[in-house]
Design an enzyme around this catalytic site. Structure first.
Site, PDB file in Angstrom:
ATOM      1  N   ALA A  51       0.698  -1.182   0.671  1.00  0.00           N
ATOM      2  CA  ALA A  51      -0.001   0.112  -0.522  1.00  0.00           C
ATOM      3  C   ALA A  51       0.830   2.102   0.066  1.00  0.00           C
ATOM      4  O   ALA A  51       2.098   1.387   0.210  1.00  0.00           O
ATOM      5  CB  ALA A  51      -1.108   0.069   1.181  1.00  0.00           C
ATOM      6  N   GLY A  87       0.859  -5.294   0.732  1.00  0.00           N
ATOM      7  CA  GLY A  87      -1.066  -4.847   0.010  1.00  0.00           C
ATOM      8  C   GLY A  87      -0.259  -5.966  -1.692  1.00  0.00           C
ATOM      9  O   GLY A  87      -1.263  -6.197  -1.815  1.00  0.00           O
ATOM     10  N   GLU A 142      -0.375  -9.241  -0.461  1.00  0.00           N
ATOM     11  CA  GLU A 142      -1.855  -9.867  -0.195  1.00  0.00           C
ATOM     12  C   GLU A 142      -2.597  -9.621  -2.077  1.00  0.00           C
ATOM     13  O   GLU A 142      -4.052 -10.627  -1.849  1.00  0.00           O
ATOM     14  CB  GLU A 142      -2.225  -9.043   0.774  1.00  0.00           C
ATOM     15  CG  GLU A 142      -1.383  -9.036   2.087  1.00  0.00           C
ATOM     16  CD  GLU A 142      -1.936  -8.219   3.011  1.00  0.00           C
ATOM     17  OE1 GLU A 142      -1.996  -6.773   2.445  1.00  0.00           O
ATOM     18  OE2 GLU A 142      -2.896  -7.823   4.116  1.00  0.00           O
ATOM     19  N   GLU A 161       4.799  -5.133   6.798  1.00  0.00           N
ATOM     20  CA  GLU A 161       4.294  -4.170   7.610  1.00  0.00           C
ATOM     21  C   GLU A 161       4.899  -4.066   9.151  1.00  0.00           C
ATOM     22  O   GLU A 161       4.578  -2.465   9.832  1.00  0.00           O
ATOM     23  CB  GLU A 161       2.578  -4.090   7.357  1.00  0.00           C
ATOM     24  CG  GLU A 161       2.439  -4.191   6.349  1.00  0.00           C
ATOM     25  CD  GLU A 161       2.507  -6.007   5.200  1.00  0.00           C
ATOM     26  OE1 GLU A 161       3.186  -6.535   5.695  1.00  0.00           O
ATOM     27  OE2 GLU A 161       0.630  -5.574   4.582  1.00  0.00           O
TER      28      GLU A 161
HETATM   29  C1  HXC Z   1       5.191   4.743  -1.063  1.00  0.00           C
HETATM   30  C2  HXC Z   1       6.637   3.160  -2.101  1.00  0.00           C
HETATM   31  C3  HXC Z   1       6.463   1.991  -1.012  1.00  0.00           C
HETATM   32  C4  HXC Z   1       5.479   2.281  -0.758  1.00  0.00           C
HETATM   33  C5  HXC Z   1       8.171   1.656  -2.228  1.00  0.00           C
HETATM   34  N1  HXC Z   1       8.132   3.170  -2.567  1.00  0.00           N
HETATM   35  N2  HXC Z   1       7.939   1.443  -1.179  1.00  0.00           N
HETATM   36  N3  HXC Z   1       6.439   4.473  -1.774  1.00  0.00           N
HETATM   37  N4  HXC Z   1       4.594   3.562  -0.310  1.00  0.00           N
HETATM   38  N5  HXC Z   1       4.851   1.231   0.325  1.00  0.00           N
HETATM   39  C6  HXC Z   1       9.225   4.606  -3.375  1.00  0.00           C
HETATM   40  C7  HXC Z   1       9.851   4.723  -2.583  1.00  0.00           C
HETATM   41  O1  HXC Z   1       9.481   6.296  -1.604  1.00  0.00           O
HETATM   42  C8  HXC Z   1      10.698   5.768  -3.636  1.00  0.00           C
HETATM   43  O2  HXC Z   1      10.002   6.312  -4.057  1.00  0.00           O
HETATM   44  C9  HXC Z   1      10.525   4.652  -4.658  1.00  0.00           C
HETATM   45  O3  HXC Z   1       9.594   3.681  -4.894  1.00  0.00           O
HETATM   46  C10 HXC Z   1      11.942   3.313  -4.732  1.00  0.00           C
HETATM   47  O4  HXC Z   1      12.170   3.045  -3.636  1.00  0.00           O
HETATM   48  P1  HXC Z   1      13.118   2.423  -3.125  1.00  0.00           P
HETATM   49  O5  HXC Z   1      13.108   2.203  -1.614  1.00  0.00           O
HETATM   50  O6  HXC Z   1      13.778   3.693  -3.402  1.00  0.00           O
HETATM   51  O7  HXC Z   1      13.884   1.264  -3.488  1.00  0.00           O
HETATM   52  P2  HXC Z   1      15.164   0.068  -2.856  1.00  0.00           P
HETATM   53  O8  HXC Z   1      16.079   1.363  -2.106  1.00  0.00           O
HETATM   54  O9  HXC Z   1      15.293  -0.219  -4.000  1.00  0.00           O
HETATM   55  O10 HXC Z   1      14.119  -0.630  -1.692  1.00  0.00           O
HETATM   56  C11 HXC Z   1      12.938  -1.401  -3.071  1.00  0.00           C
HETATM   57  C12 HXC Z   1      11.844  -1.440  -0.980  1.00  0.00           C
HETATM   58  C13 HXC Z   1      11.851  -0.006  -0.960  1.00  0.00           C
HETATM   59  C14 HXC Z   1      12.038  -2.879  -0.337  1.00  0.00           C
HETATM   60  C15 HXC Z   1      11.020  -2.305  -2.065  1.00  0.00           C
HETATM   61  O11 HXC Z   1      10.691   0.369  -1.427  1.00  0.00           O
HETATM   62  C16 HXC Z   1      10.604  -0.458   0.468  1.00  0.00           C
HETATM   63  O12 HXC Z   1      11.581  -1.124   1.767  1.00  0.00           O
HETATM   64  N6  HXC Z   1       9.299  -0.170   0.323  1.00  0.00           N
HETATM   65  C17 HXC Z   1       8.418  -0.161   1.256  1.00  0.00           C
HETATM   66  C18 HXC Z   1       7.560  -1.544   1.673  1.00  0.00           C
HETATM   67  C19 HXC Z   1       6.329  -2.311   2.305  1.00  0.00           C
HETATM   68  O13 HXC Z   1       7.420  -1.561   4.101  1.00  0.00           O
HETATM   69  N7  HXC Z   1       5.353  -2.435   1.711  1.00  0.00           N
HETATM   70  C20 HXC Z   1       4.226  -2.456   2.711  1.00  0.00           C
HETATM   71  C21 HXC Z   1       3.225  -1.206   3.235  1.00  0.00           C
HETATM   72  S1  HXC Z   1       1.664  -0.854   3.885  1.00  0.00           S
HETATM   73  P3  HXC Z   1      11.419   7.705  -4.164  1.00  0.00           P
HETATM   74  O14 HXC Z   1      10.675   9.273  -4.321  1.00  0.00           O
HETATM   75  O15 HXC Z   1      12.187   8.067  -2.665  1.00  0.00           O
HETATM   76  O16 HXC Z   1      12.506   7.230  -5.071  1.00  0.00           O
HETATM   77  C22 HXC Z   1       0.939  -2.066   3.422  1.00  0.00           C
HETATM   78  C23 HXC Z   1      -0.316  -2.402   4.448  1.00  0.00           C
HETATM   79  C24 HXC Z   1      -1.199  -3.408   3.022  1.00  0.00           C
HETATM   80  O17 HXC Z   1       1.068  -2.766   2.238  1.00  0.00           O
HETATM   81  C25 HXC Z   1      -2.757  -2.851   3.710  1.00  0.00           C
HETATM   82  C26 HXC Z   1      -3.924  -2.789   2.447  1.00  0.00           C
HETATM   83  C27 HXC Z   1      -3.667  -2.352   1.662  1.00  0.00           C
END
Ligand code: HXC
Length: 257
Positions: free
Chosen positions: A65, A108, A111, A131
């Site tokens: 998400a 997400g 999921e 998460e």
């Molecule tokens: C918003 C995101 C994002 C996310 C990545 N980006 N994941 N933006 N929400 N979930 C954005 C980053 O901010 C960045 O933008 C660009 O994408 C590239 O990501 P990087 O982090 O620079 O890439 P990298 O170093 O290769 O790392 C990849 C990654 C990391 C390991 C996947 O991005 C990460 O940990 N992302 C979050 C993963 C996460 O926690 N997902 C769960 C979310 S909660 P900029 O502008 O800085 O370039 C969830 C709840 C579900 O999903 C509930 C139901 C809907």
């Protein structure tokens, strides 16, 4: 509806819905989810479409998400947004959903893949429920679908540590159907969609419904449900045609009725 966050194409009896926010690894914001559900409901009613592929790009199916969109939300904001109502609508899609995943398939994103009926992965796919690392927990079915797919112990490990697993582990754990080289993951999903599209649609629909029933009923209730759907198919022209074609040693011509 013109879409800004997804691309929709149709070919050979199936459709492909591709997430299109590559700059943020296809993070699932509200707008993307709105468009996705709208497209899926339209495709579900489209007679030319008999299976639907959900995909991202080579780098990411979806990294979860959109964290930035929900970072400042209060619990009441989240309640009013009611974003999970959209996920319930995806669960009600009657046509087979195939996830073709590569790269980050997280939160997400994982999921959403698990909401599909079949998952084809590239060998670079990484699955995880991270998460916990941002102070929350899976909210779109992760604790339930992952546990059913891989069992309690592996689900606990993934949900409590947030660590990612490789495509190879995912296939061994029963989370994906098949892992293929990166250049073929979409092709493999297309071949599968084309094959399913060649089957009698009413039987496909009732069979999908019956398999999903196994997730929320007792064995007794599930067997009863299966039996009713089985009987119901004897009211279809396709059952008559399928069995007749078998005895006449020819290829069946499905009407979808
Ligand atoms: C918003 C995101 C994002 C996310 C990545 N980006 N994941 N933006 N929400 N979930 C954005 C980053 O901010 C960045 O933008 C660009 O994408 C590239 O990501 P990087 O982090 O620079 O890439 P990298 O170093 O290769 O790392 C990849 C990654 C990391 C390991 C996947 O991005 C990460 O940990 N992302 C979050 C993963 C996460 O926690 N997902 C769960 C979310 S909660 P900029 O502008 O800085 O370039 C969830 C709840 C579900 O999903 C509930 C139901 C809907």
């Amino acid at each position: 509806m013109p879409y800004a966050n997804i691309l929709v194409t149709k070919q050979d009896g199936y459709a492909i819905v591709q997430f299109n926010r590559p700059d943020v690894l296809n993070a699932l914001n509200i707008k993307l989810m709105e468009e996705l559900v709208d497209a899926l409901e339209i495709l579900d009613k489209d007679d030319e479409v008999r299976a639907i592929i959900l995909t991202g790009n080579e780098k990411a199916f979806a990294a979860g998400a959109d964290i930035k969109e929900m970072a400042d939300a209060t619990a009441i904001d989240m309640l009013i947004r009611d974003q999970f109502a959209r996920w319930d609508r995806i669960r009600k899609i009657k046509k087979p959903l195939i996830a073709a995943v590569s790269g980050f398939t997280l939160g997400g994103g994982c999921e959403l893949a698990m909401t599909c009926d079949i998952i084809i992965a590239s060998e670079t796919a990484k699955f995880g429920q991270p998460e916990i690392n941002i102070g929350v927990m899976p909210g779109a079915g992760g604790t339930q679908r992952l546990t059913r797919a891989v069992g309690k112990y592996k689900a606990m490990e993934m949900v409590l540590t947030g660590k990612m697993i490789s495509a190879e582990e995912a296939v061994r754990w029963g989370l994906v159907n098949k892992v293929v080289p990166i250049e073929y993951f979409l092709e493999e999903a297309k071949a599968l969609a084309k094959e399913i599209a060649s089957k009698p649609p009413v039987a496909v629909r009732l069979a999908k419904e019956a398999v999903l029933k196994a997730f929320d009923t007792t064995i007794e209730g599930g067997l009863e449900f299966e039996r009713r759907n089985f009987y119901l198919l004897f009211a279809s022209d396709d059952q008559k045609e399928g069995m007749k074609a078998f005895t006449e040693k020819r290829k069946a011509e499905w009407k979808g009725k």
